[in-house]
Design a protein around this motif. Structure first.
Motif, PDB file in Angstrom:
ATOM      1  N   GLU A  54       3.064  21.851 -33.172  1.00 49.50           N
ATOM      2  CA  GLU A  54       3.131  22.236 -34.488  1.00 49.50           C
ATOM      3  C   GLU A  54       3.104  21.037 -35.762  1.00 49.50           C
ATOM      4  N   PRO A  55       2.253  20.573 -35.925  1.00 44.74           N
ATOM      5  CA  PRO A  55       2.496  19.964 -36.847  1.00 44.74           C
ATOM      6  C   PRO A  55       2.527  19.985 -38.019  1.00 44.74           C
ATOM      7  N   ARG A  56       3.448  19.304 -38.894  1.00 45.26           N
ATOM      8  CA  ARG A  56       4.705  19.030 -39.912  1.00 45.26           C
ATOM      9  C   ARG A  56       3.963  18.468 -40.660  1.00 45.26           C
ATOM     10  N   PRO A  57       4.113  19.106 -41.884  1.00 45.86           N
ATOM     11  CA  PRO A  57       3.373  18.293 -43.462  1.00 45.86           C
ATOM     12  C   PRO A  57       3.634  16.814 -43.853  1.00 45.86           C
ATOM     13  N   THR A  58       5.106  16.313 -43.354  1.00 45.71           N
ATOM     14  CA  THR A  58       5.451  15.174 -43.327  1.00 45.71           C
ATOM     15  C   THR A  58       5.535  14.406 -42.345  1.00 45.71           C
ATOM     16  N   GLU A  59       4.750  14.470 -40.935  1.00 47.36           N
ATOM     17  CA  GLU A  59       4.479  14.193 -39.707  1.00 47.36           C
ATOM     18  C   GLU A  59       4.297  12.601 -39.507  1.00 47.36           C
ATOM     19  N   PRO A  60       4.550  11.309 -39.165  1.00 51.93           N
ATOM     20  CA  PRO A  60       3.848  10.299 -38.720  1.00 51.93           C
ATOM     21  C   PRO A  60       2.031   9.866 -39.119  1.00 51.93           C
ATOM     22  N   GLY A 100     -13.779  -3.744 -29.741  1.00 53.09           N
ATOM     23  CA  GLY A 100     -13.432  -4.351 -31.111  1.00 53.09           C
ATOM     24  C   GLY A 100     -12.599  -2.460 -32.118  1.00 53.09           C
ATOM     25  N   ALA A 101     -12.019  -2.115 -31.243  1.00 51.76           N
ATOM     26  CA  ALA A 101     -11.092  -0.867 -32.135  1.00 51.76           C
ATOM     27  C   ALA A 101     -10.199  -0.749 -30.804  1.00 51.76           C
ATOM     28  N   GLU A 102      -9.101  -0.358 -31.301  1.00 54.47           N
ATOM     29  CA  GLU A 102      -7.362  -0.309 -30.199  1.00 54.47           C
ATOM     30  C   GLU A 102      -6.961   0.759 -31.038  1.00 54.47           C
ATOM     31  N   LEU A 103      -6.497   1.178 -29.701  1.00 53.26           N
ATOM     32  CA  LEU A 103      -4.214   1.539 -30.886  1.00 53.26           C
ATOM     33  C   LEU A 103      -3.531   0.806 -29.497  1.00 53.26           C
ATOM     34  N   LEU A 104      -2.168   0.967 -30.457  1.00 53.62           N
ATOM     35  CA  LEU A 104      -0.702   0.297 -29.168  1.00 53.62           C
ATOM     36  C   LEU A 104      -0.141   1.491 -29.656  1.00 53.62           C
ATOM     37  N   VAL A 105       0.436   2.497 -29.234  1.00 49.32           N
ATOM     38  CA  VAL A 105       1.065   3.611 -29.364  1.00 49.32           C
ATOM     39  C   VAL A 105       2.473   3.063 -28.736  1.00 49.32           C
ATOM     40  N   THR A 106       3.759   3.096 -29.073  1.00 51.98           N
ATOM     41  CA  THR A 106       4.753   2.965 -28.492  1.00 51.98           C
ATOM     42  C   THR A 106       5.485   3.918 -29.092  1.00 51.98           C
ATOM     43  N   SER A 165      -1.324   0.727 -34.823  1.00 51.42           N
ATOM     44  CA  SER A 165      -0.417   0.862 -34.502  1.00 51.42           C
ATOM     45  C   SER A 165       0.504   2.003 -34.395  1.00 51.42           C
ATOM     46  N   GLY A 166       1.375   2.480 -33.701  1.00 46.44           N
ATOM     47  CA  GLY A 166       2.576   3.346 -34.126  1.00 46.44           C
ATOM     48  C   GLY A 166       3.343   3.583 -33.252  1.00 46.44           C
ATOM     49  N   VAL A 167       4.469   4.526 -33.653  1.00 51.50           N
ATOM     50  CA  VAL A 167       5.275   4.513 -32.380  1.00 51.50           C
ATOM     51  C   VAL A 167       5.725   6.654 -32.830  1.00 51.50           C
ATOM     52  N   VAL A 168       5.481   7.192 -31.580  1.00 51.77           N
ATOM     53  CA  VAL A 168       5.744   8.034 -31.674  1.00 51.77           C
ATOM     54  C   VAL A 168       6.181   8.739 -29.966  1.00 51.77           C
ATOM     55  N   ALA A 169       6.520  10.239 -30.539  1.00 57.53           N
ATOM     56  CA  ALA A 169       7.942  10.650 -30.137  1.00 57.53           C
ATOM     57  C   ALA A 169       6.424  11.222 -28.452  1.00 57.53           C
ATOM     58  N   LEU A 170       6.407  10.999 -27.605  1.00 60.71           N
ATOM     59  CA  LEU A 170       4.471  11.257 -26.635  1.00 60.71           C
ATOM     60  C   LEU A 170       5.461  12.797 -26.429  1.00 60.71           C
ATOM     61  N   VAL A 171       6.371  13.333 -26.291  1.00 67.09           N
ATOM     62  CA  VAL A 171       6.429  14.253 -26.226  1.00 67.09           C
ATOM     63  C   VAL A 171       6.482  15.173 -27.114  1.00 67.09           C
ATOM     64  N   LYS A 172       6.207  15.586 -28.096  1.00 63.84           N
ATOM     65  CA  LYS A 172       6.103  16.118 -29.151  1.00 63.84           C
ATOM     66  C   LYS A 172       5.548  15.877 -29.681  1.00 63.84           C
ATOM     67  N   LEU A 173       4.079  15.261 -28.531  1.00 58.56           N
ATOM     68  CA  LEU A 173       2.945  15.079 -30.262  1.00 58.56           C
ATOM     69  C   LEU A 173       2.070  16.741 -29.699  1.00 58.56           C
ATOM     70  N   VAL A 227      -7.762  -6.656 -38.973  1.00 61.55           N
ATOM     71  CA  VAL A 227      -7.249  -5.851 -39.028  1.00 61.55           C
ATOM     72  C   VAL A 227      -6.421  -5.165 -38.128  1.00 61.55           C
ATOM     73  N   ALA A 228      -4.935  -5.066 -38.578  1.00 67.23           N
ATOM     74  CA  ALA A 228      -3.726  -4.614 -37.617  1.00 67.23           C
ATOM     75  C   ALA A 228      -2.951  -3.265 -38.428  1.00 67.23           C
ATOM     76  N   VAL A 229      -3.112  -1.876 -38.925  1.00 61.27           N
ATOM     77  CA  VAL A 229      -2.486  -1.640 -39.387  1.00 61.27           C
ATOM     78  C   VAL A 229      -1.351  -0.995 -38.099  1.00 61.27           C
ATOM     79  N   ALA A 230      -0.079  -1.048 -39.085  1.00 62.23           N
ATOM     80  CA  ALA A 230       0.868  -1.137 -38.698  1.00 62.23           C
ATOM     81  C   ALA A 230       1.756  -0.133 -39.179  1.00 62.23           C
ATOM     82  N   ASP A 231       3.249   0.057 -38.450  1.00 58.91           N
ATOM     83  CA  ASP A 231       4.215   1.373 -39.060  1.00 58.91           C
ATOM     84  C   ASP A 231       3.494   2.826 -38.806  1.00 58.91           C
TER      85      ASP A 231
END
Length: 733
Positions: free
Chosen positions: A669-675, A263-269, A658-666, A564-568
């Motif tokens: 170091e986190p940035r203050p404005t990172e998604p 009942g809980a899932e992630l969609l990673v693009t 659901s969200g988009v991420v550059a996997l090689v950059k995951l 509920v799908a939380v997108a973008d």
């Protein structure tokens, strides 16, 4: 501006940095840095304030030299550069202050003309009435034995002042005050809500010695399933730290999960690679959306389509977005999947093509010499000529207005006052008409017929316009030009036509307030469009519409949905241009201000930052702008995380993130404005290739018997090459 002390501070920091750098292995880059440090020491040794160019020239990359001394030097150098700019341009703030004052006076004058009050006036007047009229204040204090403030986390200092005037007299309680709020539900910073007001009041209540005072935490959740709460709690602890209190299962429902599987899932693009030619992405109606965002939208639509085929009603699903900037991309993807999307609320109405088309048509009625409006009208479905035809018309007219050529070629015989006579030039008018007819002869036959019909309709509309209301003129315009039929024949024609009907209603309301003035209405529409005014698209679906709903998180607050799908979640934070001016009340003790936050003159002390744009130079952040900017970014980051928490807690039986991420950059170091997708994946400890993550179960509320098992969160990924060769289209059931 304190230039001399800043220069002295840089001198000391440069000497320390020079001493530190002396022990570093020499390379050409290090030698260059040493030279700049020596220049900074020498230039600031005699107390002479350096120029801005000198200070800017002492900047260098810290890569060859890394250490706290170098960091301290760069901080001192940046401070001195800012102080030098402030000394030269500080008087610009006075100009800005004068401009703001003049604006305030003019705004007040116009409100007085209309006997109008805005929302801030209502609050300020209420506070002034209670503060300055003791008789009124005491009467209301005695009238109410109990005061209850709901959604207290969304209040601010001004609203708290009104509450205290109703509650206290001389510091003595006159009635009972009961507040209800949740810090994690504070998501209205753009409306001046200040969560610090809530926090301070909560602390005051916790410290109160009165036996009736105190804080009662509520953590039971009677909405969401254990699977949903497990995911929410894991992410909440990571985003908010020790201050986060796990949500407890309030009731063990019998309905189970919506659909099959966890009942809980992630969609990673995957973010990268969608610009390549072999990425199978069909054209979307949202031309502004990036390819990776289209990929995410279609991945999410596919998943919701699967749930639909498993028996989950479309009306049980909702897609929540932080903003509607790219809502068309998600709407289009859901529509392709046969999920009958229904957009609720939001903004973006004024930027719709239908609104622009009608505005151009009305602009031609008002003045056909308006070239921008005429080009737009000719290209719209009201006429629909080819781009090549528009180019030929432009060439045919030479230096004359476009309407002159169009009217000469496709209208009835010209008259002296209809705007179609040959332009006043040194050449023989017959030469101009011959040129127009020669070039116009290359226009295709089909487009020539369209232009004749358009010109005939426009001339009739110009004759009828003075006798019609604004609403009637719009209806007459779209029927006379055939725009209404052309619109209805297009994809989502009902939605497009509903937006035109809404413009007719808005025109009726404008005429009731401002009078029948076509030019004034066109100026109003242009102003709303340029300002991106908040106006939702017209509603075309009934309340009980069986389709997937698209909503912003703010519009969904207080509601609940089975799926509920939380997108973008790949949306970057802090997008857009920062403001030119930042102003904040000064905290007690800031700089040389008094402990009560007042300035030496007795007025409220303020901290001011100005982003100064100069011709031929870099923008300069002066006064307190850097620190105020840092605070603003931190506040925005906190609120974005609270918005995510609100979105997740709308789910009853299934939650999809659901969200988009550059996997090689995951792992960077986190940035203050990172998604937000980055912190979410790190909170779950997810690594590329894993199809699920196990999280601990949520606690049960006291008195609830049973036990919850660990929860498996499913993770699905999509990268270029994984998508279907072509997105299938489904007919609506």
């Amino acid at each position: 501006p304190e230039v001399v002390p800043a220069a002295a501070a840089l001198h000391a920091a440069a000497r320390d940095a020079l001493a530190f750098a002396g022990a570093v292995k020499r390379t050409s880059k290090v030698e260059k840095c040493l030279g700049l440090l020596a220049d900074a020491v020498a230039a600031t040794a005699d107390g002479r304030p350096p120029t801005e160019d000198e200070v800017a020239g002492w900047r260098f990359s810290s890569k060859p030299l890394a250490g706290p001394e170098i960091d301290a030097y760069e901080a001192a150098r940046a401070t001195l550069e800012r102080r030098v700019v402030e000394e030269r341009f500080a008087h610009h703030y006075e100009y800005l202050g004068e401009l703001v004052e003049l604006f305030g006076e003019e705004y007040s004058r116009r409100k007085d003309q209309r006997s109008a009050l805005d929302f801030e006036d209502l609050q300020l007047c209420a506070r002034r009435l209670l503060r300055d009229r003791p008789d009124v204040r005491v009467r209301y204090q005695r009238q109410f034995r109990h005061l209850m403030v709901d959604e207290f986390q969304d209040t601010n200092a001004l609203q708290l002042a009104v509450i205290r005037l109703l509650h206290l007299e001389g510091g003595v309680r006159q009635n009972r005050l009961f507040t209800v709020g949740d810090e994690l539900q504070s998501i209205y910073g753009f409306r001046h809500a200040d969560v610090d007001v809530f926090r301070a009041q909560r602390e005051d209540s916790a410290r109160a010695e009165d036996a009736d005072a105190g804080v009662r935490p509520l953590t039971g959740n009677f909405r969401s399933s254990p699977e949903v709460l497990a995911l929410v709690n894991r992410i909440g602890r990571s985003l908010f730290g020790a201050a986060y209190a796990d949500l407890a299962v309030g009731a063990l429902g019998a309905e189970g999960v919506a659909g099959e599987g966890p009942g809980a899932e992630l969609l990673v693009t995957e973010r990268e690679g969608w610009d390549e030619r072999d990425a199978a992405l069909e054209i979307s109606t949202d031309e502004r959306a990036q390819p990776w965002r289209l990929a995410e939208a279609r991945f999410l639509a596919e998943r919701l389509r699967e749930l639909r085929e498993l028996g989950v009603p479309r009306g049980d699903m909702v897609v929540l977005l932080r903003s509607f900037s790219f809502v068309e991309a998600y709407e289009d993807a859901l529509d392709r999947a046969g999920l009958a999307p229904h957009v609720i609320g939001g903004r973006g109405y004024w930027s719709k093509q239908q609104v622009a088309d009608v505005r151009n048509l009305l602009g031609c009625v008002a003045n056909p010499l308006d070239e921008k409006a005429l080009f737009g009208a000719l290209a719209s479905p009201a006429c629909g000529v080819a781009p090549d035809t528009l180019w030929l018309l432009r060439q045919a007219g030479g230096g004359a207005p476009l309407w002159s050529a169009v009217r000469w070629l496709f209208g009835p015989p010209p008259g002296p006052a209809d705007g179609s006579r040959p332009p006043d030039t040194e050449d023989d008018p017959s030469d101009w008409s011959a040129q127009v007819e020669e070039i116009g002869g290359h226009i295709p036959t089909d487009d020539r017929e369209r232009l004749r019909e358009f010109v005939s309709a426009l001339l009739e509309l110009r004759a009828e316009a003075p006798q019609l209301s604004l609403e009637g003129l719009i209806e007459r315009t779209i029927t006379a030009t055939g725009y209404d039929l052309a619109l209805l024949m297009r994809r989502r024609g009902r939605r497009r036509m509903a937006n035109v009907r809404k413009l007719m209603r808005l025109a009726r309301e404008f005429e009731a307030d401002e009078g029948r003035d076509l030019r004034a209405f066109l100026d109003h529409v242009e102003s709303e469009t340029e300002g991106d005014a908040r106006e939702a698209e017209a509603a075309v679906d009934a309340e009980g519409h069986d389709g997937v709903r698209l909503m912003t998180v703010h519009s969904a607050k207080g509601l609940e949905f089975p799926v509920v799908a939380v997108a973008d979640l790949g949306r970057s934070l802090g997008a857009g241009f920062p403001p030119l001016l930042r102003v904040e009340p000064a905290a007690p003790g800031d700089d040389a201000r008094s402990d009560d936050g007042r300035s030496a003159s007795g007025s409220e002390a303020l901290r001011v930052g100005l982003r100064l744009a100069r011709l031929g130079r870099r923008q300069a952040q002066i006064f307190d702008y850097p620190e105020l900017e840092q605070r603003a970014v931190a506040r925005e980051r906190e609120e974005e995380r609270r918005i995510l928490h609100v979105a997740m807690t709308r789910a009853e039986r299934r939650l999809i993130l659901s969200g988009v991420v550059a996997l090689v950059k995951l792992d960077r170091e986190p940035r203050p404005t990172e998604p937000l997708i980055g912190p979410v994946l790190r909170a779950l400890g997810w690594e590329a290739g894993r199809e699920s993550v196990e999280v601990e179960p949520p606690p049960l509320r006291p008195g609830l018997e049973g036990a919850a098992a660990p929860v498996r969160v499913a993770v699905r990924t999509r990268a270029p090459g994984d998508e279907p060769a072509s997105a299938p289209r489904y007919a609506e059931p």
